[in-house]
Design a protein around this motif. Structure first.
Motif, mmCIF file in Angstrom:
data_model
loop_
_atom_site.group_PDB
_atom_site.id
_atom_site.type_symbol
_atom_site.label_atom_id
_atom_site.label_comp_id
_atom_site.label_asym_id
_atom_site.label_seq_id
_atom_site.Cartn_x
_atom_site.Cartn_y
_atom_site.Cartn_z
ATOM 1 N N VAL A 181 0.873 -1.262 0.001
ATOM 2 C CA VAL A 181 0.053 -0.142 -0.110
ATOM 3 C C VAL A 181 0.821 1.187 0.325
ATOM 4 C CG1 VAL A 181 -1.659 1.256 1.312
ATOM 5 C CG2 VAL A 181 -1.828 -1.005 1.405
ATOM 6 N N GLY A 236 0.269 5.443 2.990
ATOM 7 C CA GLY A 236 -0.206 4.918 4.245
ATOM 8 C C GLY A 236 -0.554 5.866 5.279
ATOM 9 N N GLY A 254 -5.162 5.218 3.168
ATOM 10 C CA GLY A 254 -4.201 4.162 3.125
ATOM 11 C C GLY A 254 -4.307 3.972 4.768
ATOM 12 N N GLY A 255 -4.404 4.911 5.750
ATOM 13 C CA GLY A 255 -4.356 4.789 7.143
ATOM 14 C C GLY A 255 -5.474 3.680 7.676
ATOM 15 N N GLU A 315 -4.831 0.035 6.565
ATOM 16 C CA GLU A 315 -4.015 -0.483 7.743
ATOM 17 C C GLU A 315 -4.980 -0.937 8.995
ATOM 18 O OE1 GLU A 315 0.181 0.553 8.151
ATOM 19 O OE2 GLU A 315 -0.626 2.476 7.428
ATOM 20 N N ARG A 316 -5.773 -0.099 9.363
ATOM 21 C CA ARG A 316 -6.653 -0.138 10.598
ATOM 22 C C ARG A 316 -7.493 -1.079 10.326
ATOM 23 N NH1 ARG A 316 -10.556 3.104 11.535
ATOM 24 N NH2 ARG A 316 -9.704 4.617 10.210
ATOM 25 N N ALA A 353 -8.089 -3.589 7.854
ATOM 26 C CA ALA A 353 -7.560 -4.844 7.244
ATOM 27 C C ALA A 353 -7.755 -6.114 8.437
ATOM 28 C CB ALA A 353 -6.426 -4.804 6.420
ATOM 29 N N GLU A 392 -2.216 -9.122 5.193
ATOM 30 C CA GLU A 392 -0.994 -8.411 5.709
ATOM 31 C C GLU A 392 -0.752 -7.381 4.947
ATOM 32 O OE1 GLU A 392 3.967 -8.451 5.655
ATOM 33 O OE2 GLU A 392 3.066 -10.309 5.163
ATOM 34 N N ILE A 393 -0.971 -6.073 5.534
ATOM 35 C CA ILE A 393 -0.718 -4.583 4.777
ATOM 36 C C ILE A 393 0.540 -4.225 5.174
ATOM 37 C CG2 ILE A 393 -1.671 -2.548 4.610
ATOM 38 C CD1 ILE A 393 -3.711 -4.321 3.578
ATOM 39 N N PHE A 394 1.248 -3.976 4.192
ATOM 40 C CA PHE A 394 2.715 -3.362 4.098
ATOM 41 C C PHE A 394 2.695 -1.814 3.448
ATOM 42 C CE2 PHE A 394 7.274 -2.300 2.724
ATOM 43 C CZ PHE A 394 7.607 -2.076 3.931
ATOM 44 N N ALA A 395 2.709 -0.822 4.373
ATOM 45 C CA ALA A 395 2.759 0.586 3.857
ATOM 46 C C ALA A 395 3.724 1.338 4.388
ATOM 47 C CB ALA A 395 1.360 1.307 4.452
#
Length: 291
Positions: free
Chosen positions: A6, A9, A14-15, A18-19, A21, A26-29
């Motif tokens: 992502v 983020g 994007g934020g 992450e919150r 999901a 797995e979110i990688f920002a």
């Protein structure tokens, strides 16, 4: 599902991704220190660094007025970065979701905009975002371009947060009442993206609109913010409706930013909730944050 890359983020959408999901995704920002969006080689290297299941590009240069003079930076982030991501996504044979904007339209249509309506951006921001869309379409066959509008949340900089703050500082406000759009929760956009990610391997692909249901003016949105804040005992200033011409800005704003969500409902089964419920939720969160 494998890890999701992502970009953007630190932004509202994007934020929220992450919150919101689920644990199994797995979110990688990466932050700005880890990934410079203005350097295409860094974007390519990041896509090559892991076996990503998909890319979600939430990054954007969103300072609409500043973009009129900061043209190079706006195009770097909004067009060249998506081009690099799309090319890397195609090389890795992974899908990409790209968040775009109502500003690709000129706002002169009387009805809600559909995905196939002709684009005609009237400023640098809209033109650069339209350039990003074209880059995604031409470089990455497995793509979903998700246009949205009037994004608001309890985090970041946005209209609802500004009204909530000013409502406690001033007894009277003047708010534009001749621009129409669809106020849209960043959390709801993130939920829509997560839903699409669940089906992204098989598609369908293409351009879609996602906004909360209904429509409003900025004036009506401000009134809704203050009405909800008042239920918590917060100040409720008087709001004077004004015309766009009464509040000149360096960049022109579309008079009509309403987007039709019929296509995303048909293809993905996504039915957005009404914007009023979303705004109430955001104001409740802002009040809670101040408690």
């Amino acid at each position: 599902m494998g890890p999701i890359l992502v970009t953007g983020g630190s932004g509202q959408v994007g934020g929220a991704l992450e919150r919101l999901a689920p644990a199994e995704i797995e979110i990688f920002a990466p932050g700005r220190s880890e990934l410079d969006l203005t350097v295409p080689s860094e974007l390519t290297a990041m896509v090559r660094s892991r076996p990503w299941a998909a890319i979600v590009n939430c990054a954007a240069y969103t300072a609409v007025d500043r973009a009129e003079t900061d043209v190079v930076a706006a195009w770097q982030v909004n067009a060249l970065a998506p081009a690099a991501l799309a090319a890397a996504a195609k090389a890795a044979d992974i899908p990409i979701i790209h968040v775009s904007t109502d500003y690709v339209f000129d706002g002169t249509k009387r009805d809600f905009y559909g995905e196939d309506d002709p684009v005609a951006p009237v400023g640098v921001y809209g033109a650069s975002k339209e350039g990003g869309e074209q880059a995604i379409r031409t470089a990455a066959p497995r793509h979903v371009i998700l246009r949205t509008a009037w994004v608001v949340s309890a985090t970041g900089a946005n209209f609802v947060k500004t009204m909530f703050r000013l409502g406690a500082e001033r007894p009277q406000l003047r708010v534009v009442a001749d621009q129409r759009g669809c106020p849209t929760s960043a959390d709801d956009i993130a939920r829509a993206i997560l839903h699409i990610l669940g089906r992204i391997e098989a598609g369908p692909y293409g351009t879609y609109h996602f906004v909360n249901g209904g429509e409003a003016t900025w004036y009506a949105l401000a009134e809704a913010v203050f009405a909800r804040a008042a239920t918590h005992g917060r100040p409720s200033p008087s709001v004077e409706p004004i015309l766009t011409s009464d509040y000149p800005t360096p960049a022109a704003r579309p008079a009509n930013s309403r987007l039709s969500t019929a296509k995303i409902g048909r293809d993905y089964g996504i039915t957005p909730r009404d914007w009023r419920g979303a705004i109430d939720e955001i104001v409740d969160a802002l009040v809670k944050d101040q408690a």
